[in-house]
Enzyme design. Sequence first.
Site, short mmCIF file in Angstrom:
data_model
loop_
_atom_site.label_atom_id
_atom_site.label_comp_id
_atom_site.label_asym_id
_atom_site.label_seq_id
_atom_site.Cartn_x
_atom_site.Cartn_y
_atom_site.Cartn_z
N CYS A 1 -5.21 -8.14 -2.61
CA CYS A 1 -5.70 -8.22 -1.23
C CYS A 1 -5.13 -9.40 -0.43
O CYS A 1 -5.48 -9.58 0.73
CB CYS A 1 -7.22 -8.30 -1.21
SG CYS A 1 -8.03 -6.92 -2.04
N GLU B 1 -1.04 -3.40 -1.16
CA GLU B 1 -0.99 -3.16 -2.60
C GLU B 1 -1.03 -1.67 -2.90
O GLU B 1 -1.13 -1.26 -4.06
CB GLU B 1 -2.15 -3.87 -3.31
CG GLU B 1 -3.54 -3.40 -2.92
CD GLU B 1 -4.62 -4.01 -3.78
OE1 GLU B 1 -4.81 -3.52 -4.91
OE2 GLU B 1 -5.28 -4.97 -3.34
N HIS C 1 -12.65 -12.70 3.00
CA HIS C 1 -12.28 -11.43 2.39
C HIS C 1 -13.55 -10.80 1.86
O HIS C 1 -14.35 -11.44 1.17
CB HIS C 1 -11.29 -11.65 1.24
CG HIS C 1 -11.07 -10.43 0.42
ND1 HIS C 1 -10.59 -9.26 0.96
CD2 HIS C 1 -11.30 -10.18 -0.90
CE1 HIS C 1 -10.51 -8.34 0.00
NE2 HIS C 1 -10.94 -8.87 -1.13
#
Length: 515
Positions: free
Chosen positions: A129, A95, A264
Amino acid sequence: MPGSAPVSYLGPWPKDVGIIALELYFPSQYVDQTELEEFDGVPAGKYTVGLGQARMGFCSDREDINSLCLTVVQRLMEKNALSYNSIGRLEVGTETIIDKSKSVKTALMQLFENSGNTDVEGIDTTNACYGGTAALFNAVNWVESSSWDGRYALVVAGDIAVYATGSARPTGGAGAVAMLIGPNAPLAFERGLRGTHMQHAYDFYKPDMVSEYPVVDGKLSIQCYLSALDRCYSVYRNKIHAQWQREGSDKSFSLEDFGFLVFHSPYCKLVQKSLARLMLNDFLNHPNPNTETGPFTGLEAFRDVQPEDTYFDRDVEKAFMKASTDMFERKTKASLLISNQNGNMYTPSVYGCLASLIAQHTPSQMAGQRIGVFSYGSGFAATLYSLRVTQDHTPGSSLDKLVLSLSDLKTRLELRKKVSPALFSENMKLREDTHHLANYVPQGSVEDLFPGTWYLTRVDDKHRREYARRPVDDDLPAESELVRSRGATEHIPSPVKKMPRMPAATAGSERAVSN
């Protein structure tokens, strides 16, 4: 290498497609979170205890998303003695956008030029993400498809996570992961076992095309993360239960069916809360939980709660964090090494957790385990899937090689240079002011980079970026590096002084120097 197959391979569905090799790169400098608390004038423990963070890696203006990915790809190829001709697909999840048209993948193709291999499918994938996971799924799907030509796929996830001055800044970080994908892998994807949830929300986004900084709704972001976790776990659990029923088993799935769980990790404390959240799901899903003995002891008061009402319920959170303490220690805590010491890397975050888990276990401890992987990206997109570790942990096996390749992570972390919060703040201001400029020559020190690191040398008047690489071995004379400018290739001497040699942590690994 395991996973290799002849180009003419046209047999049945490839077996055990998954991760064969994994390489991780993080910056050579960090700021201490305790010192950052004092510098920012916040209460002691706000970052270290409240967020669970100890150190935060960051990049100077010498590194950008292209250089991070160049570095991690070349490290993986060199450490595994791979030919660039053996790669048939390369996809990047990121990103960190420095160009709205040209992909990071095309910049990585510079590494393929000497091999002459331009037949490489794949491109960049973006959604906060989650991009690295989407790229990974695409690579696995390619190997398992009629398009596969017998070569490896290479997946790269990389980002530079930076925030404006304020409460979100200590949740930054930077890094990149490269994963080699193919059949006969030591970490194989369990076919059909993915639980995905996609939904629209403005929890974290980057609408300013000139700024690296995101717009963040912190509370909404946590709610989105936890609600996605609930939904993904429910879908995954239903799919594995249906699979077991087809195999003749009526067993119910629970967290104990995972050998390990990685998440994550925006910050470590959220991961611990997430495991507690999954235990809440198990508790509510159980038809008759034992609240007298075992992990659900004393939780009867929460039997009738509705999950959507508990995202910020401190009583529920505290009770299930306490109840899941032992499980966290056994299944998840080891995965937080990189997150705790380097911070949130965005797309590589969950794979840094996977690398941390592997690095701190022996092949025999990993063999045969099911690893649950939860990937989340704001906006939002999430998937819970599982990897099955091969049973073969003999010396020289693919699993043994994978574990050995990551066994130096702690050593590499300790070889970094600590930078004061004041200098860190100056670096952030420099990036803020210059990351989008043309006609720019970076000011950061090349000597502070790890050997073997690619770095930015200049941005020309048309925003074209040029790179060089520090020599891997500082006992050798400074080497010339290839720099691409105006569509041509030229050689320039590397502006790097000779540094003392440091011993490698494992055979074949790069040498790291802390200055």
